[in-house]
Enzyme design. Sequence first.
Site, PDB file in Angstrom:
ATOM      1  N   GLY A 190       0.824  -1.211   0.000  1.00  0.00           N
ATOM      2  CA  GLY A 190       0.000   0.000   0.000  1.00  0.00           C
ATOM      3  C   GLY A 190       0.852   1.253   0.000  1.00  0.00           C
ATOM      4  O   GLY A 190       1.609   1.495   0.939  1.00  0.00           O
ATOM      5  N   ALA A 191       0.735   2.028  -1.091  1.00  0.00           N
ATOM      6  CA  ALA A 191       1.519   3.276  -1.189  1.00  0.00           C
ATOM      7  C   ALA A 191       0.637   4.478  -0.858  1.00  0.00           C
ATOM      8  O   ALA A 191       0.681   5.510  -1.526  1.00  0.00           O
ATOM      9  CB  ALA A 191       2.110   3.409  -2.594  1.00  0.00           C
ATOM     10  N   GLY A 192      -0.190   4.326   0.185  1.00  0.00           N
ATOM     11  CA  GLY A 192      -0.991   5.462   0.656  1.00  0.00           C
ATOM     12  C   GLY A 192      -0.172   6.269   1.661  1.00  0.00           C
ATOM     13  O   GLY A 192       1.046   6.088   1.785  1.00  0.00           O
ATOM     14  N   ILE A 194       0.010   6.233   4.989  1.00  0.00           N
ATOM     15  CA  ILE A 194       0.685   5.510   6.066  1.00  0.00           C
ATOM     16  C   ILE A 194       1.851   4.698   5.505  1.00  0.00           C
ATOM     17  O   ILE A 194       2.946   4.674   6.072  1.00  0.00           O
ATOM     18  CB  ILE A 194      -0.316   4.608   6.826  1.00  0.00           C
ATOM     19  CG1 ILE A 194      -1.377   5.480   7.507  1.00  0.00           C
ATOM     20  CG2 ILE A 194       0.398   3.745   7.866  1.00  0.00           C
ATOM     21  CD1 ILE A 194      -2.527   4.709   8.127  1.00  0.00           C
ATOM     22  N   ARG A 282      -8.075   1.733   6.208  1.00  0.00           N
ATOM     23  CA  ARG A 282      -8.670   1.483   7.516  1.00  0.00           C
ATOM     24  C   ARG A 282     -10.180   1.308   7.372  1.00  0.00           C
ATOM     25  O   ARG A 282     -10.773   1.821   6.429  1.00  0.00           O
ATOM     26  CB  ARG A 282      -8.327   2.645   8.471  1.00  0.00           C
ATOM     27  CG  ARG A 282      -6.814   2.720   8.702  1.00  0.00           C
ATOM     28  CD  ARG A 282      -6.446   3.836   9.664  1.00  0.00           C
ATOM     29  NE  ARG A 282      -7.029   3.697  10.971  1.00  0.00           N
ATOM     30  CZ  ARG A 282      -6.534   2.922  11.946  1.00  0.00           C
ATOM     31  NH1 ARG A 282      -5.436   2.229  11.759  1.00  0.00           N
ATOM     32  NH2 ARG A 282      -7.137   2.859  13.119  1.00  0.00           N
ATOM     33  N   ASP A 322     -13.663   8.955  12.006  1.00  0.00           N
ATOM     34  CA  ASP A 322     -13.372   7.842  11.094  1.00  0.00           C
ATOM     35  C   ASP A 322     -14.532   6.867  10.955  1.00  0.00           C
ATOM     36  O   ASP A 322     -14.580   6.100   9.992  1.00  0.00           O
ATOM     37  CB  ASP A 322     -12.161   7.040  11.602  1.00  0.00           C
ATOM     38  CG  ASP A 322     -10.835   7.687  11.227  1.00  0.00           C
ATOM     39  OD1 ASP A 322     -10.846   8.849  10.775  1.00  0.00           O
ATOM     40  OD2 ASP A 322      -9.792   7.020  11.390  1.00  0.00           O
ATOM     41  N   HIS A 454      10.590  37.850   4.034  1.00  0.00           N
ATOM     42  CA  HIS A 454      11.720  37.380   3.247  1.00  0.00           C
ATOM     43  C   HIS A 454      12.927  37.158   4.149  1.00  0.00           C
ATOM     44  O   HIS A 454      13.204  38.000   4.983  1.00  0.00           O
ATOM     45  CB  HIS A 454      12.085  38.409   2.169  1.00  0.00           C
ATOM     46  CG  HIS A 454      13.320  37.998   1.396  1.00  0.00           C
ATOM     47  ND1 HIS A 454      13.283  37.047   0.413  1.00  0.00           N
ATOM     48  CD2 HIS A 454      14.614  38.407   1.507  1.00  0.00           C
ATOM     49  CE1 HIS A 454      14.504  36.871  -0.064  1.00  0.00           C
ATOM     50  NE2 HIS A 454      15.337  37.685   0.582  1.00  0.00           N
TER      51      HIS A 454
HETATM   52  C1  LIG Z   1      -0.078   5.359  11.287  1.00  0.00           C
HETATM   53  C2  LIG Z   1      -1.144   6.421  11.167  1.00  0.00           C
HETATM   54  C3  LIG Z   1      -0.774   7.733  10.948  1.00  0.00           C
HETATM   55  C4  LIG Z   1      -1.743   8.720  10.837  1.00  0.00           C
HETATM   56  N1  LIG Z   1      -1.339  10.013  10.632  1.00  0.00           N
HETATM   57  C5  LIG Z   1      -2.262  10.977  10.528  1.00  0.00           C
HETATM   58  C6  LIG Z   1      -1.859  12.334  10.368  1.00  0.00           C
HETATM   59  O1  LIG Z   1      -0.670  12.657  10.320  1.00  0.00           O
HETATM   60  N2  LIG Z   1      -2.816  13.290  10.284  1.00  0.00           N
HETATM   61  C7  LIG Z   1      -4.160  12.964  10.325  1.00  0.00           C
HETATM   62  O2  LIG Z   1      -4.993  13.876  10.236  1.00  0.00           O
HETATM   63  N3  LIG Z   1      -4.564  11.692  10.491  1.00  0.00           N
HETATM   64  C8  LIG Z   1      -3.656  10.697  10.600  1.00  0.00           C
HETATM   65  N4  LIG Z   1      -4.068   9.407  10.809  1.00  0.00           N
HETATM   66  C9  LIG Z   1      -5.530   9.139  10.896  1.00  0.00           C
HETATM   67  C10 LIG Z   1      -6.083   9.531  12.278  1.00  0.00           C
HETATM   68  O3  LIG Z   1      -5.368   8.815  13.262  1.00  0.00           O
HETATM   69  C11 LIG Z   1      -7.562   9.229  12.360  1.00  0.00           C
HETATM   70  O4  LIG Z   1      -8.227   9.876  11.294  1.00  0.00           O
HETATM   71  C12 LIG Z   1      -8.139   9.736  13.682  1.00  0.00           C
HETATM   72  O5  LIG Z   1      -7.497   9.128  14.771  1.00  0.00           O
HETATM   73  C13 LIG Z   1      -9.641   9.473  13.763  1.00  0.00           C
HETATM   74  O6  LIG Z   1     -10.113   9.966  14.979  1.00  0.00           O
HETATM   75  P1  LIG Z   1     -11.424   9.390  15.678  1.00  0.00           P
HETATM   76  O7  LIG Z   1     -11.625  10.225  16.889  1.00  0.00           O
HETATM   77  O8  LIG Z   1     -12.525   9.306  14.691  1.00  0.00           O
HETATM   78  O9  LIG Z   1     -11.089   7.870  16.066  1.00  0.00           O
HETATM   79  P2  LIG Z   1      -9.862   7.170  16.806  1.00  0.00           P
HETATM   80  O10 LIG Z   1      -8.681   8.049  16.880  1.00  0.00           O
HETATM   81  O11 LIG Z   1      -9.721   5.845  16.165  1.00  0.00           O
HETATM   82  O12 LIG Z   1     -10.369   6.998  18.307  1.00  0.00           O
HETATM   83  C14 LIG Z   1     -11.414   6.133  18.647  1.00  0.00           C
HETATM   84  C15 LIG Z   1     -11.284   5.775  20.123  1.00  0.00           C
HETATM   85  O13 LIG Z   1     -12.487   5.140  20.553  1.00  0.00           O
HETATM   86  C16 LIG Z   1     -12.146   4.003  21.332  1.00  0.00           C
HETATM   87  N5  LIG Z   1     -13.304   3.098  21.288  1.00  0.00           N
HETATM   88  C17 LIG Z   1     -13.777   2.389  20.234  1.00  0.00           C
HETATM   89  N6  LIG Z   1     -14.903   1.743  20.581  1.00  0.00           N
HETATM   90  C18 LIG Z   1     -15.150   2.049  21.887  1.00  0.00           C
HETATM   91  C19 LIG Z   1     -16.173   1.707  22.795  1.00  0.00           C
HETATM   92  N7  LIG Z   1     -17.211   0.939  22.455  1.00  0.00           N
HETATM   93  N8  LIG Z   1     -16.076   2.203  24.058  1.00  0.00           N
HETATM   94  C20 LIG Z   1     -15.054   2.997  24.430  1.00  0.00           C
HETATM   95  N9  LIG Z   1     -14.070   3.370  23.597  1.00  0.00           N
HETATM   96  C21 LIG Z   1     -14.125   2.897  22.340  1.00  0.00           C
HETATM   97  C22 LIG Z   1     -10.894   3.475  20.670  1.00  0.00           C
HETATM   98  O14 LIG Z   1     -10.184   2.585  21.503  1.00  0.00           O
HETATM   99  C23 LIG Z   1     -10.158   4.791  20.424  1.00  0.00           C
HETATM  100  O15 LIG Z   1      -9.471   5.194  21.579  1.00  0.00           O
HETATM  101  C24 LIG Z   1      -3.122   8.391  10.948  1.00  0.00           C
HETATM  102  C25 LIG Z   1      -3.510   7.072  11.191  1.00  0.00           C
HETATM  103  C26 LIG Z   1      -2.529   6.090  11.305  1.00  0.00           C
HETATM  104  C27 LIG Z   1      -2.967   4.689  11.580  1.00  0.00           C
END
Ligand SMILES: Cc1cc2nc3c(=O)[nH]c(=O)nc-3n(C[C@H](O)[C@H](O)[C@H](O)COP(=O)(O)OP(=O)(O)OC[C@H]3O[C@@H](n4cnc5c(N)ncnc54)[C@H](O)[C@@H]3O)c2cc1C
Length: 475
Positions: A190-192, A194, A282, A322, A454
Amino acid sequence: MADTFDVAVIGGGPGGYTAAIRAAQLGFKTACIDDWTREGGKPAPGGTCTNVGCIPSKALLQSSENFEQARHAFASHGIEINDLAINVSTMLARKNKVVNQNNDGILYLFKKNKITFLHGRGSFAGKDGTGWKIDVDGSAATQITARHAIIATGSKPRALPSVAVDNDRILDNEGALEIPDVPKRLGVVGAGVIGLEMGSVWRRLGADVTILEALPAFLGIADEAIAKEALKAFKKQGLDIRTGVNITRVTVNNDSVDVEYNDGANAAAKVTFDRLIVSIGRVPYTAGLNAQSIGLALDSRGFIVVDEQCKTNLPNVWAIGDVVRGPMLAHKAEDEGVAVAERIAGQHGHVDFNTTPWVIYTWPEIAWVGRNEQQLKAAGIDYRSGTFPFSANGRARAMGDTTGFVKMLADAKTDRILGMHVIGPFASELIAEGVVAMEFGASSEDIARICHAHPSLSEATREAALGVDRRTLNF
Ligand SMILES: Cc1cc2nc3c(=O)[nH]c(=O)nc-3n(C[C@H](O)[C@H](O)[C@H](O)COP(=O)(O)OP(=O)(O)OC[C@H]3O[C@@H](n4cnc5c(N)ncnc54)[C@H](O)[C@@H]3O)c2cc1C
């Protein structure tokens, strides 16, 4: 009796904890439930972003870029280093420290904003007169009731069909952040975003990195000219990027992984790696929420169905980040969290995906906002384009970072900025000017008339804006 809240947020990632803070600021009695746990059973709020995403990946990108600079660039500044070495366990320990600082920062913010933080898993347990009943397991085992529920449960890595992740030989994004030593041969599927970021980290530290991408085009989501420049830069750095790859078999051996595939010309090929990172996107995460018991609608791909305001099919149940449609980005999740809290308060929360910036933190960095040339052409929009290379920018020359350019796209009739695309040093910071300009409905002439310091990299943005009118000054 169960504790009763105005707002309960399930998930404490960037979407969830930000929604909770904004709800508390607006005067709501707020709870945030999150189950992420660090060593010693301690809570680790911040979600994917803080624990295994944005923050740790940027910590490793910084460490590895420092190493790369010391190895290849310092000598030209007259800085001589003998016996340069990378201590991977120190690098990983620093990364973990950065993550824990962020976890603790969020716990502090919960306290500061008088948010009840419940460490455990939240699941719906039906409805009563006052609102939604939510069971919390884990160390905070309890049941609460909330008038409004915001689901922010995020996403999990997508797996390759019939290839089990063991985070030893076959790694997902969590394992990719914990490799204990520099692999000699590293494969990345995957060349996305991450895949490119993780591939860059380990290449800089000395691995031979091969990236296998299924799509025929490299970085198809970016502007074509940016993708072309990026491919040139990454190949020059030594990343072996193969597109149009159809993986047919993955075999895990004692100390290696064989990947068999058909290449773009449909010829069979086989390559052996010490470790293989799988980064093919993801998927939304709703397991354990007990969503079906309350009739929460999911689409065919598992995303919670929401309207443009993040309302689900159930009254007073919202979903953000997400786990719903739209770009999987931390700042998109945060903005949706703020907007939903404001909508609950009767205000007009606002999120515009067209002005959501995208960043890839490779070096050169890549960033964009708005539409690219392919999209404008497909939509039949008449536009003008201005480009300015960093090789003609004084600050970039002084830094020794002259790869890349800024491109500005503006409507041919109104001159309104339709997109800004950057590949080059600190593109992640430069893109903010494009976002502000687009949010204010600026024209390229507006940017061209504004005084820029500048020497600074931001002068390249002004020059690209001048380029829209064919009057760059320094190129
Ligand atoms: C390697 C990597 C690098 C990334 N780099 C970037 C970047 O540089 N910039 C960027 O904008 N995005 C980046 N992302 C994407 C970013 O991490 C996600 O878009 C973001 O974290 C989404 O936020 P969220 O709050 O929707 O969910 P998440 O961050 O996934 O948080 C969800 C939380 O809910 C908890 N949870 C789930 N179900 C339950 C439940 N039933 N009860 C209690 N808790 C629960 C989980 O354990 C987690 O803690 C990256 C992702 C990865 C994997």
